[in-house]
Design a protein around this motif. Structure first.
Motif, PDB file in Angstrom:
ATOM      1  N   GLY A 180      -4.425   4.682  -1.003  1.00 17.00           N
ATOM      2  CA  GLY A 180      -5.359   5.846  -1.089  1.00 17.00           C
ATOM      3  C   GLY A 180      -5.040   7.258  -0.117  1.00 17.00           C
ATOM      4  N   PHE A 199      -9.444   5.503  -4.703  1.00 16.43           N
ATOM      5  CA  PHE A 199      -9.979   4.456  -3.883  1.00 16.43           C
ATOM      6  C   PHE A 199     -10.879   3.368  -5.090  1.00 16.43           C
ATOM      7  N   GLY A 231      -8.615   1.660  -7.106  1.00 22.84           N
ATOM      8  CA  GLY A 231      -8.194   0.383  -6.288  1.00 22.84           C
ATOM      9  C   GLY A 231      -9.081  -0.849  -5.957  1.00 22.84           C
ATOM     10  N   SER A 285      -5.474  -0.893  -1.264  1.00 24.97           N
ATOM     11  CA  SER A 285      -6.114   0.078  -1.933  1.00 24.97           C
ATOM     12  C   SER A 285      -6.262   1.192  -0.947  1.00 24.97           C
ATOM     13  N   LEU A 322      -1.296   1.185  -8.366  1.00 25.98           N
ATOM     14  CA  LEU A 322      -2.205   0.438  -7.816  1.00 25.98           C
ATOM     15  C   LEU A 322      -1.782  -1.087  -8.589  1.00 25.98           C
ATOM     16  N   ILE A 362      -1.038  -4.071  -6.190  1.00 24.46           N
ATOM     17  CA  ILE A 362      -2.086  -4.871  -5.910  1.00 24.46           C
ATOM     18  C   ILE A 362      -1.961  -6.551  -6.514  1.00 24.46           C
ATOM     19  N   GLY A 365       0.802  -1.278   0.070  1.00 29.93           N
ATOM     20  CA  GLY A 365       0.111   0.075  -0.034  1.00 29.93           C
ATOM     21  C   GLY A 365       0.924   1.272  -0.331  1.00 29.93           C
ATOM     22  N   LEU A 398      -8.079  -4.836  -1.210  1.00 34.10           N
ATOM     23  CA  LEU A 398      -8.704  -3.487  -0.666  1.00 34.10           C
ATOM     24  C   LEU A 398      -8.048  -2.984   0.467  1.00 34.10           C
ATOM     25  N   SER A 404      -8.425  -4.337  -7.666  1.00 35.23           N
ATOM     26  CA  SER A 404      -8.602  -5.444  -6.611  1.00 35.23           C
ATOM     27  C   SER A 404      -9.568  -6.512  -7.149  1.00 35.23           C
TER      28      SER A 404
END
Length: 173
Positions: A79, A144, A147, A75, A43, A46, A9, A72, A151
């Motif tokens: 974020g 977000f 993300g 994310s 991202l 992820i 993250g 998540l 995800s």
């Protein structure tokens, strides 16, 4: 898993935050495509994190819901870092995203009642944007949902163990 969420993250948030800050605040490029491209690049951590967890920690198998939860979590952390990086870049460069230039560009080509309505809307946006309690959540909401989408796609693809399987460690390629 918390360690993985924090590491990936932070990396993803810093990549996306620094990239968007450089593109918009330093280079002066104001386009949705460059903004979302920088978010996707950041991202992409992820996908890497879910694949690594599947292949290294769980023997090549991961279920959808744990993979989605991992994505998540990343994310959320990304974020927050993206938002803080964007805010920091604005403080360092002494600009508020040139919100006045953005508002003026939105008014070009309008006249009459449409111009009056859009002018009022842009004046409210400019006033709100200078308030951190408006700007910070607005910045977080930019990244977000991207993300969440990354995800979902990553979890959906990587829960299939035949998708990009782990390489055998027997020395053969």
């Amino acid at each position: 898993m918390l360690r993985t969420i924090l590491i990936y993250g932070v990396i993803g948030g810093l990549i996306a935050g620094v990239a968007i800050s450089v593109v918009v605040l330093v280079l002066g490029i104001h386009s949705y495509s460059s903004g979302y491209l920088s978010m996707l690049v950041g991202l992409s951590t992820i996908f890497v994190a879910i694949k690594r967890r599947r292949d290294m920690d769980q023997g090549g198998v991961i279920r959808f819901w744990p993979a989605l939860g991992l994505g998540l979590g990343i994310s959320l952390v990304a974020g927050i870092l993206y938002t803080l990086t964007w805010e920091g870049a604005q403080m360092v460069l002494g600009t508020a995203f040139d919100i006045d230039k953005y508002a003026a560009a939105e008014l070009k080509g309008l006249n009459g009642a449409a111009l009056a309505a859009k002018t009022a809307e842009m004046q409210a946006l400019v006033a709100n944007y200078h308030n951190p309690l408006f700007r910070l959540p607005m910045t977080f909401v930019e990244i977000f949902p991207v993300g969440v989408l990354v995800s979902l796609v990553s979890a959906g693809l990587l829960c299939n163990s035949r998708f990009l399987p782990a390489r055998a460690s027997g020395g053969q390629a």
